[in-house]
Design a protein around this motif. Structure first.
Motif, PDB file in Angstrom:
ATOM      1  N   THR A 153       0.870  -1.197   0.155  1.00 18.14           N
ATOM      2  CA  THR A 153       0.086  -0.082   0.108  1.00 18.14           C
ATOM      3  C   THR A 153       0.814   1.102   0.136  1.00 18.14           C
ATOM      4  N   ILE A 154       1.851   1.057   0.693  1.00 24.59           N
ATOM      5  CA  ILE A 154       2.993   2.295   0.514  1.00 24.59           C
ATOM      6  C   ILE A 154       3.819   2.519  -0.717  1.00 24.59           C
ATOM      7  N   ALA A 155       4.251   1.331  -1.236  1.00 26.68           N
ATOM      8  CA  ALA A 155       5.355   1.144  -2.281  1.00 26.68           C
ATOM      9  C   ALA A 155       4.684   1.551  -3.623  1.00 26.68           C
ATOM     10  N   ILE A 156       3.357   1.032  -3.904  1.00 20.71           N
ATOM     11  CA  ILE A 156       2.902   1.314  -5.053  1.00 20.71           C
ATOM     12  C   ILE A 156       2.747   2.723  -5.766  1.00 20.71           C
ATOM     13  N   PRO A 157       2.095   3.518  -4.725  1.00 23.25           N
ATOM     14  CA  PRO A 157       1.997   5.000  -4.848  1.00 23.25           C
ATOM     15  C   PRO A 157       3.413   5.637  -5.293  1.00 23.25           C
ATOM     16  N   VAL A 158       4.597   5.210  -4.496  1.00 31.93           N
ATOM     17  CA  VAL A 158       5.709   5.730  -4.912  1.00 31.93           C
ATOM     18  C   VAL A 158       6.241   5.443  -6.222  1.00 31.93           C
ATOM     19  N   LEU A 159       5.874   3.905  -6.397  1.00 37.92           N
ATOM     20  CA  LEU A 159       6.374   3.528  -8.024  1.00 37.92           C
ATOM     21  C   LEU A 159       5.629   4.102  -9.089  1.00 37.92           C
ATOM     22  N   MET A 160       4.321   4.354  -8.694  1.00 35.34           N
ATOM     23  CA  MET A 160       3.511   4.969  -9.418  1.00 35.34           C
ATOM     24  C   MET A 160       3.948   6.512  -9.972  1.00 35.34           C
ATOM     25  N   PHE A 161       4.454   7.158  -9.003  1.00 34.24           N
ATOM     26  CA  PHE A 161       4.930   8.688  -9.332  1.00 34.24           C
ATOM     27  C   PHE A 161       6.168   8.240 -10.013  1.00 34.24           C
ATOM     28  N   TYR A 162       7.071   7.434  -9.611  1.00 34.06           N
ATOM     29  CA  TYR A 162       8.095   7.045 -10.616  1.00 34.06           C
ATOM     30  C   TYR A 162       7.801   6.825 -12.023  1.00 34.06           C
ATOM     31  N   CYS A 163       6.980   5.925 -12.094  1.00 30.98           N
ATOM     32  CA  CYS A 163       6.403   5.476 -13.578  1.00 30.98           C
ATOM     33  C   CYS A 163       6.010   6.841 -14.398  1.00 30.98           C
ATOM     34  N   ALA A 164       5.064   7.720 -13.686  1.00 31.95           N
ATOM     35  CA  ALA A 164       4.645   8.651 -14.447  1.00 31.95           C
ATOM     36  C   ALA A 164       5.937   9.753 -14.676  1.00 31.95           C
ATOM     37  N   LEU A 165       6.839   9.733 -14.091  1.00 32.26           N
ATOM     38  CA  LEU A 165       8.051  10.557 -14.417  1.00 32.26           C
ATOM     39  C   LEU A 165       8.884  10.022 -15.511  1.00 32.26           C
ATOM     40  N   VAL A 166       9.122   8.752 -15.452  1.00 33.79           N
ATOM     41  CA  VAL A 166       9.888   7.953 -16.692  1.00 33.79           C
ATOM     42  C   VAL A 166       8.918   7.798 -17.956  1.00 33.79           C
ATOM     43  N   SER A 167       7.733   7.845 -17.769  1.00 33.31           N
ATOM     44  CA  SER A 167       6.636   7.765 -18.958  1.00 33.31           C
ATOM     45  C   SER A 167       6.859   9.160 -19.676  1.00 33.31           C
ATOM     46  N   LEU A 168       6.939  10.216 -18.638  1.00 34.29           N
ATOM     47  CA  LEU A 168       6.994  11.447 -19.374  1.00 34.29           C
ATOM     48  C   LEU A 168       8.288  11.793 -20.049  1.00 34.29           C
TER      49      LEU A 168
END
Length: 262
Positions: A153-168
């Motif tokens: 529950t903690i790690a997935i939101p952090v990974l989501m922000f990282y994924c958004a950054l890499v995608s951009l």
């Protein structure tokens, strides 16, 4: 005789389905009961967060970068027909922040983390390690299940922000190679249409997805049986069930966010 046997089979299948729903409900309630009881295993939670990030980071980096590039490349021809390629950064950012980043992160994590949790706890169950912990006055549910669900529950939101950054970044690379847009201009245009509602909706999605992956993987592994066959079944069920629930949650959260957006 055949009709009675078929009726018995259907009835037994229905009973097993209802029993599975009841067991899942009991497991779900027990999690919330245990999380507020006694001391939290913070060291184990940190360890699990690191394991989740370490297992998923490379795959999310590659997938996120490719997703940003491919989505940008596929969107350009449609916008070019209307002479609106300047809208491309904004369009890509909206798609990534609102939908792609949470969903891509969740699906990758469901396959990588959900199966890992299901297999790990399943092997501990069939080798009677969990039973040994119960005999030695250790609460295995608190140590094994609660920590993994909280960590997801903690790690997935952090990974989501990282994924958004890499995608951009992938989208920026594609745009700058074709239009020569500068880094600052790209991100200014990208975030021009992004609102706090979009960001909080993505965070809510990621939290829901992380909890789902953790609780489903833990449930399947904690209740595994039938030896090594049960371990494989637990890992497979964790992935399939998690992905199915993720898509249902996606539809529900999108409907709720659209209600507030109107």
């Amino acid at each position: 005789m055949s009709a009675n046997k078929k009726q018995y089979t259907y009835g037994k299948g229905l009973d097993n389905s209802l029993l599975a729903v009841y067991n899942a409900y009991v497991f779900f309630i027990r999690f919330f009961r245990e999380i507020f009881r006694g001391r939290m295993e913070f060291q184990e939670i940190v360890k699990q967060c690191y394991a989740i990030g370490n297992k998923s980071l490379l795959l999310i980096s590659l997938t996120g970068f490719i997703t940003g590039m491919v989505f940008t490349k596929q969107s350009r021809p449609s916008l070019s027909e209307f002479g609106a390629t300047s809208w491309l950064p904004s369009l890509v950012a909206i798609a990534i922040v609102r939908a792609l980043a949470p969903l891509v992160t969740a699906l990758i994590s469901a396959g990588k983390i959900g199966s890992s949790i299901g297999a790990e706890l399943g092997s501990m169950r069939v080798t009677e390690q969990i039973d040994a912990m119960e005999v030695s006055a250790v609460n295995p549910f608190k140590f094994l299940v609660v920590t993994r669900v909280v960590a997801c529950t903690i790690a997935i939101p952090v990974l989501m922000f990282y994924c958004a950054l890499v995608s951009l970044l992938g989208a920026y690379l594609n745009v700058t190679l074709n239009e020569g847009t500068s880094f600052i201009a790209f991100f200014e245009n990208a975030f021009e249409q992004i609102t706090f509602l979009d960001i909080w909706t993505s965070v809510a999605k990621a939290i829901a997805y992380g909890f789902t992956i953790g609780i489903v993987g833990s449930y399947q592994g904690y209740n595994a049986s039938k030896g090594t066959e049960g371990v494989g079944k637990a890992a497979n069920s964790a992935v399939v069930t998690s992905m199915f629930l993720i898509f249902i949650e996606e539809v529900i959260i999108v409907q709720i966010s659209n209600y507030f957006r109107i």
